[in-house]
Write a protein that holds these residues in place. Sequence first.
Motif, PDB file in Angstrom:
ATOM      1  N   LYS A  52       0.875  -1.258  -0.216  1.00 35.71           N
ATOM      2  CA  LYS A  52      -0.045  -0.210  -0.063  1.00 35.71           C
ATOM      3  C   LYS A  52       0.863   1.296   0.082  1.00 35.71           C
ATOM      4  O   LYS A  52       2.053   1.270   0.691  1.00 35.71           O
ATOM      5  N   PRO A  53       0.509   2.323  -0.526  1.00 39.93           N
ATOM      6  CA  PRO A  53       1.222   3.468  -0.281  1.00 39.93           C
ATOM      7  C   PRO A  53       1.443   3.820   1.369  1.00 39.93           C
ATOM      8  O   PRO A  53       0.557   3.741   2.061  1.00 39.93           O
ATOM      9  N   ARG A 108       9.124   6.693  -6.715  1.00 38.55           N
ATOM     10  CA  ARG A 108       8.254   5.565  -6.148  1.00 38.55           C
ATOM     11  C   ARG A 108       8.297   5.261  -4.827  1.00 38.55           C
ATOM     12  O   ARG A 108       7.266   4.790  -4.172  1.00 38.55           O
ATOM     13  N   LYS A 126       7.114   2.945   0.280  1.00 36.92           N
ATOM     14  CA  LYS A 126       6.365   3.260  -0.758  1.00 36.92           C
ATOM     15  C   LYS A 126       5.544   4.596  -0.861  1.00 36.92           C
ATOM     16  O   LYS A 126       5.009   4.805   0.064  1.00 36.92           O
ATOM     17  N   THR A 132       2.857   7.849  -2.399  1.00 35.09           N
ATOM     18  CA  THR A 132       1.907   7.835  -3.160  1.00 35.09           C
ATOM     19  C   THR A 132       2.042   8.355  -4.520  1.00 35.09           C
ATOM     20  O   THR A 132       2.790   9.372  -4.774  1.00 35.09           O
ATOM     21  N   ASP A 184      -0.725  11.904  -9.845  1.00 38.30           N
ATOM     22  CA  ASP A 184      -1.910  11.750 -10.901  1.00 38.30           C
ATOM     23  C   ASP A 184      -1.649  12.643 -11.879  1.00 38.30           C
ATOM     24  O   ASP A 184      -2.699  12.833 -12.760  1.00 38.30           O
TER      25      ASP A 184
END
Length: 327
Positions: free
Chosen positions: A238-239, A283, A315, A317, A320
């Motif tokens: 997961k983020p 990332r 990790k 997020t 976008d």
Amino acid sequence: MTTEPFHHVTVLLEESVDMLQPKPGGWFIDCTLGGGGHTRQLLRRTAPNGRVLALDQDISALNHARAWCSEADRARLLLVHTNFRRIQAVANEHGFDAVDGVLFDLGVSSPQFDDPERGFSYRYDADLDMRMDPDGEGTSAAEWVNQAGVDELTRIFREYGEERFARRIAKAIERARQVRPITRTGELAELVKEAIPVAARRSGPHPARRVFQALRIAVNDELGALQTALEQSFDLLKPGGRVAVISFHSLEDRIVKHTFASWAQGCVCPPDFPVCRCGRFPRARVVTRKPIVPGQDEVARNPRSRSAKLRVAEKLTAPDHHGLHRV
């Protein structure tokens, strides 16, 4: 319950689990169950409703876990007999496709190393096997030394064992196997010792140590499995989730370090571009700029821990949008 016969002193136990930041309800994957030290801590710190998927290719480790696991934890612990290079397929199959953390504790566990029948150690005379899963398929160490060419053996000893007398040893093996196959650890250890100049074996560890390490890595494709599993493990996070890796020699540590650095690499556009056009973004964040190593007390209690290094990445997020302004 007793931890015998699979007694294993877990290295960097508190440090590695703390870095994964387990909380009640968290989901984690332990890629290297072994003696179960990390798994037990993760179960305890994710109680009452967290879950742990634990993998191991040694069936004795899984049987040992079934013995020590409490009735309350059995519903939260999933044990799978497999190589961790299959982590993504196994995780997806069992619903562990968005987890809070993944842990790797690399190398050979103490029970495997100390069991003469496994053929990992030059200290015991045994069948030359070295497979992590002795009941599975795969090429044994005996098949490697009796079938591989001199050039291939030289490459293995030099790359995986960092052995400076790699070619001398490979040629000695070729001569010996022409007389009869090499099938015992004792035979190979003596062969290596005789192939190395006397002056070079007067001090330091056993002269066969590097060759045995190299063969073990080759037999189990440890470096290839690690590279594959690292990439797959990142996709499962997961983020905000973390992957923690404990390595024990420079080849493993180099792969981990470079992989984490590639995850953390951002824009690679030329410096004179005012706006990012490559669309590349970090990332992950490397949590451990320098690896965490055991303290003096731990090394004194467990000398095998002295070469351990822990690295952790988190990790991020994913943004976008593209065309980010450079800063």
